[in-house]
Scaffold this motif. Structure first.
Motif, PDB file in Angstrom:
ATOM      1  N   ARG A  76       0.922  -1.336  -0.444  1.00  0.00           N
ATOM      2  CA  ARG A  76       0.328   0.250  -0.232  1.00  0.00           C
ATOM      3  C   ARG A  76       1.119   1.197  -0.194  1.00  0.00           C
ATOM      4  O   ARG A  76       1.375   1.801   0.730  1.00  0.00           O
ATOM      5  N   ILE A  77       0.823   2.043  -0.747  1.00  0.00           N
ATOM      6  CA  ILE A  77       1.469   3.128  -1.230  1.00  0.00           C
ATOM      7  C   ILE A  77       0.967   4.504  -0.948  1.00  0.00           C
ATOM      8  O   ILE A  77       1.453   5.300  -0.168  1.00  0.00           O
ATOM      9  N   LEU A  78      -0.005   4.254  -1.317  1.00  0.00           N
ATOM     10  CA  LEU A  78      -1.425   5.689  -0.315  1.00  0.00           C
ATOM     11  C   LEU A  78      -2.475   5.432   0.492  1.00  0.00           C
ATOM     12  O   LEU A  78      -3.045   3.619  -0.268  1.00  0.00           O
ATOM     13  N   ASN A  79      -2.393   5.784   1.517  1.00  0.00           N
ATOM     14  CA  ASN A  79      -3.773   4.898   2.205  1.00  0.00           C
ATOM     15  C   ASN A  79      -5.063   5.879   1.919  1.00  0.00           C
ATOM     16  O   ASN A  79      -4.599   6.863   3.223  1.00  0.00           O
TER      17      ASN A  79
ATOM     18  N   CYS B  86       3.347  10.789   5.011  1.00  0.00           N
ATOM     19  CA  CYS B  86       4.487  10.390   5.829  1.00  0.00           C
ATOM     20  C   CYS B  86       3.816   8.339   5.318  1.00  0.00           C
ATOM     21  O   CYS B  86       2.457   8.458   5.541  1.00  0.00           O
ATOM     22  N   CYS B  87       4.682   7.599   4.734  1.00  0.00           N
ATOM     23  CA  CYS B  87       4.170   6.559   4.052  1.00  0.00           C
ATOM     24  C   CYS B  87       2.599   6.116   4.191  1.00  0.00           C
ATOM     25  O   CYS B  87       2.021   5.138   4.536  1.00  0.00           O
ATOM     26  N   GLY B  88       2.497   7.294   2.715  1.00  0.00           N
ATOM     27  CA  GLY B  88       1.413   7.366   2.203  1.00  0.00           C
ATOM     28  C   GLY B  88       0.393   7.634   3.055  1.00  0.00           C
ATOM     29  O   GLY B  88      -1.051   7.534   2.646  1.00  0.00           O
ATOM     30  N   GLU B  89       0.602   8.408   4.012  1.00  0.00           N
ATOM     31  CA  GLU B  89      -0.499   8.579   4.712  1.00  0.00           C
ATOM     32  C   GLU B  89      -1.097  10.623   4.673  1.00  0.00           C
ATOM     33  O   GLU B  89       0.411  10.688   5.257  1.00  0.00           O
ATOM     34  N   LEU B  90      -1.955  11.072   4.990  1.00  0.00           N
ATOM     35  CA  LEU B  90      -1.865  12.546   5.401  1.00  0.00           C
ATOM     36  C   LEU B  90      -2.112  12.893   7.219  1.00  0.00           C
ATOM     37  O   LEU B  90      -2.763  12.192   7.688  1.00  0.00           O
ATOM     38  N   MET B  91      -0.714  13.272   7.358  1.00  0.00           N
ATOM     39  CA  MET B  91      -0.162  13.149   8.150  1.00  0.00           C
ATOM     40  C   MET B  91      -0.132  14.733   9.363  1.00  0.00           C
ATOM     41  O   MET B  91      -0.611  15.314  10.280  1.00  0.00           O
ATOM     42  N   ALA B  92      -0.586  15.592   8.193  1.00  0.00           N
ATOM     43  CA  ALA B  92      -1.131  17.338   8.157  1.00  0.00           C
ATOM     44  C   ALA B  92      -1.174  17.977   7.390  1.00  0.00           C
ATOM     45  O   ALA B  92      -0.805  17.587   6.398  1.00  0.00           O
ATOM     46  N   LYS B  93      -1.702  18.871   7.622  1.00  0.00           N
ATOM     47  CA  LYS B  93      -2.481  19.911   5.961  1.00  0.00           C
ATOM     48  C   LYS B  93      -2.368  21.500   6.534  1.00  0.00           C
ATOM     49  O   LYS B  93      -2.652  21.397   8.474  1.00  0.00           O
TER      50      LYS B  93
END
Length: 246
Positions: free
Chosen positions: A17-20, A208-215
């Motif tokens: 899984r590249i994008l989650n 990070c690791c395909g997940e949205l951590m912050a915006k």
């Protein structure tokens, strides 16, 4: 509603899984940045949005101007006004710079082409008659590609690692070109792991690791660079679903 909306996007390549489950909105007429470490999924996200081969089989949807582009080809997306400048620009043996830029330019005169070349930092020398091949350095080809985007006046432009292979003086010209795109109404998305490039944006997303951590605003995301990372509960190791260090 943004010009570009990514909805519940999950991408798997070779079983990993590249994008989650990404959900991201890019507002029209703004300069955005997508930041994160190498392997975070930044370029993969851009590849999915642009519809590149190998990135078309995914879960979720991509909306442009409120309409799904999931089933559209790369060319069909280009006709909608979507384009991308690659980290490593392509070579086109036998194709002149003039013809490369003219192919997608709104104004096709030599004067207009020389103008966008100058805006991209190629005002010295007879670049309009050069070939887009190995006689141009990687930095020169990157500038030619940027000139073609300026001439195109797209609605949406991805710039993948725009500082790669570029000297400091040339980078300032590229930043000027980003603002030129914005002032002409284009939405610009900078893909980067550089704090200098990040600061050209108004709004940023941290992956990070395909997940949205912050915006949020750039000052908020800039903490990723000053602190080397932002606090999270991610262990940065693969789990049973295949999410982990890429």
């Amino acid at each position: 509603m943004g010009l570009l909306e990514v909805r519940n996007l999950t991408l798997k390549l070779d079983g990993k899984r590249i994008l989650n489950n990404l959900n991201v909105d890019f507002w029209e007429g703004h300069v955005h940045a997508v930041v994160g470490p190498n392997g975070a999924g930044k370029s993969s996200l851009a590849s999915v949005i642009m519809g590149l081969s190998g990135y078309r089989d995914f879960e979720g949807d991509v909306l442009f101007d409120g309409k799904s582009v999931k089933d559209l080809s790369l060319d069909e997306r280009a006709k909608l006004g979507m384009t991308m400048a690659w980290q490593e620009p392509a070579r086109y043996e036998g194709l002149k710079v003039r013809d490369f830029i003219k192919a997608s330019a709104k104004e096709k005169s030599d004067e207009a082409i020389r103008s966008v070349l100058s805006d991209a930092g190629l005002e010295d020398g007879d670049y309009i008659n050069r070939a887009v091949d190995k006689t141009l350095s990687g930095g020169e080809r990157k500038k030619v590609e940027l000139a073609s985007i300026l001439a195109m006046k797209p609605r949406l432009a991805f710039l993948d690692e725009p500082d790669s292979g570029i000297d400091v003086e040339s980078l300032e010209r590229i930043f000027d070109a980003v603002q030129t795109l914005k002032s002409s109404g284009s939405t610009v998305i900078l893909i980067t792991h550089s704090p200098t490039v990040l600061r050209q944006a108004e709004h940023a997303f941290l992956l990070c690791c395909g997940e949205l951590m912050a915006k949020g605003v750039v000052d908020k995301i800039d903490g990723y660079f000053t602190d080397q990372c932002l606090p999270c509960d991610h262990k940065n190791v693969p789990d049973k679903e295949g999410i982990g260090e890429l």
